[in-house]
Write a protein that holds these residues in place. Structure first.
Motif, PDB file in Angstrom:
ATOM      1  N   GLN A 238       5.935  -7.300   9.981  1.00  0.00           N
ATOM      2  CA  GLN A 238       6.513  -7.040   8.871  1.00  0.00           C
ATOM      3  C   GLN A 238       5.848  -5.802   7.338  1.00  0.00           C
ATOM      4  O   GLN A 238       6.701  -5.557   6.764  1.00  0.00           O
ATOM      5  N   ASN A 239       4.625  -5.650   8.251  1.00  0.00           N
ATOM      6  CA  ASN A 239       3.925  -5.059   6.982  1.00  0.00           C
ATOM      7  C   ASN A 239       4.641  -3.519   7.435  1.00  0.00           C
ATOM      8  O   ASN A 239       4.733  -2.151   6.141  1.00  0.00           O
ATOM      9  N   ILE A 240       4.733  -3.222   8.390  1.00  0.00           N
ATOM     10  CA  ILE A 240       5.671  -1.782   9.346  1.00  0.00           C
ATOM     11  C   ILE A 240       6.418  -1.499   8.568  1.00  0.00           C
ATOM     12  O   ILE A 240       6.838  -0.501   8.301  1.00  0.00           O
ATOM     13  N   LEU A 241       7.993  -2.575   9.052  1.00  0.00           N
ATOM     14  CA  LEU A 241       8.817  -2.769   8.224  1.00  0.00           C
ATOM     15  C   LEU A 241       8.997  -2.341   6.589  1.00  0.00           C
ATOM     16  O   LEU A 241       9.619  -1.659   5.954  1.00  0.00           O
ATOM     17  N   ALA A 242       8.221  -3.257   6.030  1.00  0.00           N
ATOM     18  CA  ALA A 242       8.023  -3.565   4.065  1.00  0.00           C
ATOM     19  C   ALA A 242       7.825  -2.016   4.384  1.00  0.00           C
ATOM     20  O   ALA A 242       8.704  -1.251   3.241  1.00  0.00           O
ATOM     21  N   TRP A 243       6.800  -1.136   5.021  1.00  0.00           N
ATOM     22  CA  TRP A 243       6.303   0.434   4.988  1.00  0.00           C
ATOM     23  C   TRP A 243       7.429   1.567   5.109  1.00  0.00           C
ATOM     24  O   TRP A 243       7.801   2.383   3.941  1.00  0.00           O
ATOM     25  N   TYR A 244       8.386   0.579   5.800  1.00  0.00           N
ATOM     26  CA  TYR A 244       9.726   1.869   6.381  1.00  0.00           C
ATOM     27  C   TYR A 244      11.061   1.840   4.559  1.00  0.00           C
ATOM     28  O   TYR A 244      11.256   2.779   5.157  1.00  0.00           O
ATOM     29  N   PHE A 245      10.744  -0.148   4.787  1.00  0.00           N
ATOM     30  CA  PHE A 245      11.829   0.429   3.572  1.00  0.00           C
ATOM     31  C   PHE A 245      11.611   0.718   2.695  1.00  0.00           C
ATOM     32  O   PHE A 245      12.597   1.413   1.799  1.00  0.00           O
ATOM     33  N   ARG A 246       9.918   0.989   2.325  1.00  0.00           N
ATOM     34  CA  ARG A 246       9.444   1.295   1.140  1.00  0.00           C
ATOM     35  C   ARG A 246       9.966   2.923   0.940  1.00  0.00           C
ATOM     36  O   ARG A 246      10.523   3.344   0.027  1.00  0.00           O
ATOM     37  N   LEU A 247      10.346   3.574   2.140  1.00  0.00           N
ATOM     38  CA  LEU A 247      10.407   5.353   2.425  1.00  0.00           C
ATOM     39  C   LEU A 247      11.457   5.361   2.099  1.00  0.00           C
ATOM     40  O   LEU A 247      12.083   6.436   1.497  1.00  0.00           O
ATOM     41  N   LEU A 248      12.588   4.504   3.118  1.00  0.00           N
ATOM     42  CA  LEU A 248      13.731   4.855   2.723  1.00  0.00           C
ATOM     43  C   LEU A 248      14.722   4.412   0.789  1.00  0.00           C
ATOM     44  O   LEU A 248      14.876   5.426   1.013  1.00  0.00           O
ATOM     45  N   LEU A 249      13.740   3.776   0.319  1.00  0.00           N
ATOM     46  CA  LEU A 249      14.017   3.650  -1.191  1.00  0.00           C
ATOM     47  C   LEU A 249      13.448   4.299  -2.027  1.00  0.00           C
ATOM     48  O   LEU A 249      13.077   4.595  -2.197  1.00  0.00           O
TER      49      LEU A 249
END
Ligand SMILES: [Zn+2]
Length: 249
Positions: A238-249
């Motif tokens: 969950q943390n990895i995905l949240a971090w990844y999507f923050r990078l994308l947006l």
């Protein structure tokens, strides 16, 4: 503190049992009989020699009878089971999900042994854990519950596709395993676990090749990387995905 120590010790003892399961089930041997013995001199191990990790340390990593070396794999797996069991509540908190995490760790410890020793993931083990996870996810469902169904279908589907496309480069055991993992973790985390397992496998495989530890073209067991990739996805996904999507947006 005492409760963590208790969980750690339970993990050690279970880890020692999982060693036996992992060594014997692929050979279609009973996990109860005969009692564990030294593979070299057949000396039957006394209760004292069965104490996880400590017996290995005090015997200096050797059989007490014939002095043949004992593989550090076994105390290593015991220690790993104990540590992962004790770390789980620190990451997940004291929730029912702990039961699922301990089952997942148990499955991986057993597969780690069967894959390293025999390069197989036995159906018997997968079936046992499939029933176990089915029960757990009935009482401790994912949110939404049908994420389990979608996860299982995508885990199975994608791995089946890779297995066919690579003409058997991916074993049938891995296909079933990812179906099961999808059921436990849901679609997002099983996709992440596939990605991380492949990533870890590639990076560590290349490092081992560069170090001359494995030859090009020679298969390396994939189980340990699925272990690493899946537990990372399960605990921190969950943390990895949240971090990844923050990078994308
Ligand atoms: Zn011996």
């Amino acid at each position: 503190m005492i409760i963590f120590l208790y969980i750690f010790l339970t993990g050690l003892i279970l880890g020692s049992f999982y060693n036996v399961v992992g060594l014997r089930v692929p050979l279609k041997m009973s996990i109860m009989h005969p009692r564990s013995a030294c593979p070299y001199c057949k000396h039957v191990l006394s209760p004292l020699e069965l104490i996880p990790v400590l017996s290995y340390v005090f015997q200096g990593g050797k059989c007490r009878s014939c002095k043949a070396p004992i593989s550090p794999l076994y105390p290593g797996m015991e220690l790993m089971t104990g540590l992962l069991f004790a770390i789980s509540p620190l990451i997940l908190g004291w929730t029912e999900e702990l039961l699922v995490s301990w089952s997942l760790i148990s499955l991986f410890v057993i597969i780690f042994i069967t894959d390293i020793k025999y390069m197989v993931i036995p159906d018997k083990i997968l079936l046992f854990f499939a029933l176990n996870f089915l029960l757990e996810r009935i009482f401790i469902p994912l949110n939404p519950w049908w994420d389990s169904i979608i996860g299982a279908a995508s885990g199975l589907g994608i791995m089946l596709f890779i297995s066919v496309a690579s003409k058997g480069g991916m074993g049938g055991g891995d296909v079933k395993l990812f179906g099961l993992l999808g059921f436990v973790m849901g679609i997002k985390l099983v996709l992440l676990s596939m990605f991380l397992s492949t990533l870890f496998g590639t990076v560590i495989g290349l490092l081992l090749m560069a170090a001359g530890r494995v030859k090009k073209g020679k298969p390396i067991p994939f189980g340990p990387f699925i272990f690493l990739g899946t537990l990372t996805a399960y605990f921190f996904g969950q943390n990895i995905l949240a971090w990844y999507f923050r990078l994308l947006l």
